[in-house]
Design a protein around this motif. Sequence first.
Motif, PDB file in Angstrom:
ATOM      1  N   UNK A 110      28.757  46.599 103.627  1.00 37.17           N
ATOM      2  CA  UNK A 110      28.105  47.901 103.707  1.00 37.17           C
ATOM      3  C   UNK A 110      28.935  48.884 104.528  1.00 37.17           C
ATOM      4  N   UNK A 111      29.565  48.391 105.573  1.00 39.72           N
ATOM      5  CA  UNK A 111      30.437  49.249 106.376  1.00 39.72           C
ATOM      6  C   UNK A 111      31.599  49.766 105.535  1.00 39.72           C
ATOM      7  N   UNK A 112      32.196  48.885 104.734  1.00 35.26           N
ATOM      8  CA  UNK A 112      33.298  49.289 103.856  1.00 35.26           C
ATOM      9  C   UNK A 112      32.832  50.303 102.819  1.00 35.26           C
ATOM     10  N   UNK A 119      26.893  38.646 108.470  1.00 40.52           N
ATOM     11  CA  UNK A 119      27.994  39.458 108.974  1.00 40.52           C
ATOM     12  C   UNK A 119      28.878  39.972 107.843  1.00 40.52           C
ATOM     13  N   UNK A 120      29.081  39.134 106.815  1.00 42.18           N
ATOM     14  CA  UNK A 120      29.839  39.578 105.639  1.00 42.18           C
ATOM     15  C   UNK A 120      29.126  40.727 104.932  1.00 42.18           C
ATOM     16  N   UNK A 143      30.725  58.218  95.778  1.00 47.46           N
ATOM     17  CA  UNK A 143      29.536  57.676  96.427  1.00 47.46           C
ATOM     18  C   UNK A 143      29.421  56.191  96.092  1.00 47.46           C
ATOM     19  N   UNK A 144      29.965  55.365  96.992  1.00 49.24           N
ATOM     20  CA  UNK A 144      29.986  53.924  96.739  1.00 49.24           C
ATOM     21  C   UNK A 144      28.582  53.332  96.722  1.00 49.24           C
ATOM     22  N   UNK A 145      27.662  53.931  97.467  1.00 49.21           N
ATOM     23  CA  UNK A 145      26.301  53.393  97.500  1.00 49.21           C
ATOM     24  C   UNK A 145      25.564  53.642  96.181  1.00 49.21           C
ATOM     25  N   UNK A 146      25.888  54.751  95.504  1.00 55.12           N
ATOM     26  CA  UNK A 146      25.323  54.951  94.162  1.00 55.12           C
ATOM     27  C   UNK A 146      25.871  53.881  93.220  1.00 55.12           C
ATOM     28  N   UNK A 203      37.115  49.437  95.369  1.00 56.05           N
ATOM     29  CA  UNK A 203      36.431  49.365  96.642  1.00 56.05           C
ATOM     30  C   UNK A 203      35.568  48.122  96.744  1.00 56.05           C
ATOM     31  N   UNK A 204      34.640  48.100  97.693  1.00 56.12           N
ATOM     32  CA  UNK A 204      33.818  46.903  97.905  1.00 56.12           C
ATOM     33  C   UNK A 204      32.945  46.538  96.710  1.00 56.12           C
ATOM     34  N   UNK A 205      32.426  47.527  95.986  1.00 60.45           N
ATOM     35  CA  UNK A 205      31.598  47.204  94.816  1.00 60.45           C
ATOM     36  C   UNK A 205      32.444  46.531  93.749  1.00 60.45           C
ATOM     37  N   UNK A 206      33.654  47.028  93.531  1.00 56.25           N
ATOM     38  CA  UNK A 206      34.547  46.400  92.560  1.00 56.25           C
ATOM     39  C   UNK A 206      34.895  44.977  92.942  1.00 56.25           C
TER      40      UNK A 206
END
Length: 308
Positions: free
Chosen positions: A72-74, A66-67, A84-87, A214-217
Amino acid sequence: MNNAPTDTAATGITPEQSRVEQDLVDTVVASFDNTPDERLKQLMQSLTRHLHAFIREVRLTETEWNKAIEFLTAAGHITDDKRQEFILLSDVLGASMQTIAVNNQAYAGAATATEATVFGPFFTEHAPEIPHGGDIAGGAHGQPCWVEGTVTDTDGTPVPGARIEVWEADDDGFYDVQYTDGRVAGRAHLFSDADGNYAFWGLTPTPYPIPHDGPVGKMLESVGRSPVRASHLHFMVTAENLRTLVTHIFVDGDPQIEIGDSVFGVKDSLIKKFDQQPAGTPTPDGRDLGNQAWARTRFDIVLAPKDA
């Protein structure tokens, strides 16, 4: 593919539980058997096997799954036409560089083709065109840097008319698209001349962090990794009947190269000397920089055949 452990004493997983899990893998894989596109079928079945193998290997909890979905939602929510956070996620996991390695096999004729590296999230279409010796800075802050070189194929034949896209961050570590005022700076395109030569003024690259708000950071912070990229200047080079090259060059002596590039993009062949020129040193094109020091570098580009 069955990577499930079978030693009950060592893992606590009984043969019966292992069979239940493997039956599910087999059922999901089989659900793609009738996919009309054979390549898509291969991708989906392999992805299923590897994903289930990961879940089983680490004994993933429902809370952890769930986390992951929340993460991924964030990433989706923060992604827009300029970010582009996914990149970024692909880059920091090394997936971008691995895909590049798979798709850009080394090629050598009389000369070895220039190595590719990550595209990054900040390329934009329709960058302005500049002439030979023009300036890509567009008012961006930084030390002026003269960049020159040739574009050839692997047989050493000059490539005239190659389109050379270049883009970079300013001295504050930001690309133009990260500002909100609509500026176009630190990016342009130009073409190699009849002899395959090119030259332009840019900025001496400096280290900067990838966007880490963001989430990656947050993920990088959680695992104790730095978001900082080694100093670099991006290139994308296209020419008829030759493989498109996406790459960048790095600054020899930049300490961040030894510390580590956050997206694993550094290759030894792409580290170039950026020679510092004292204020007052004559520039190659006669540009008057007053009492400002500047730098210069050379990057000779070798393009592989299109189908290599």
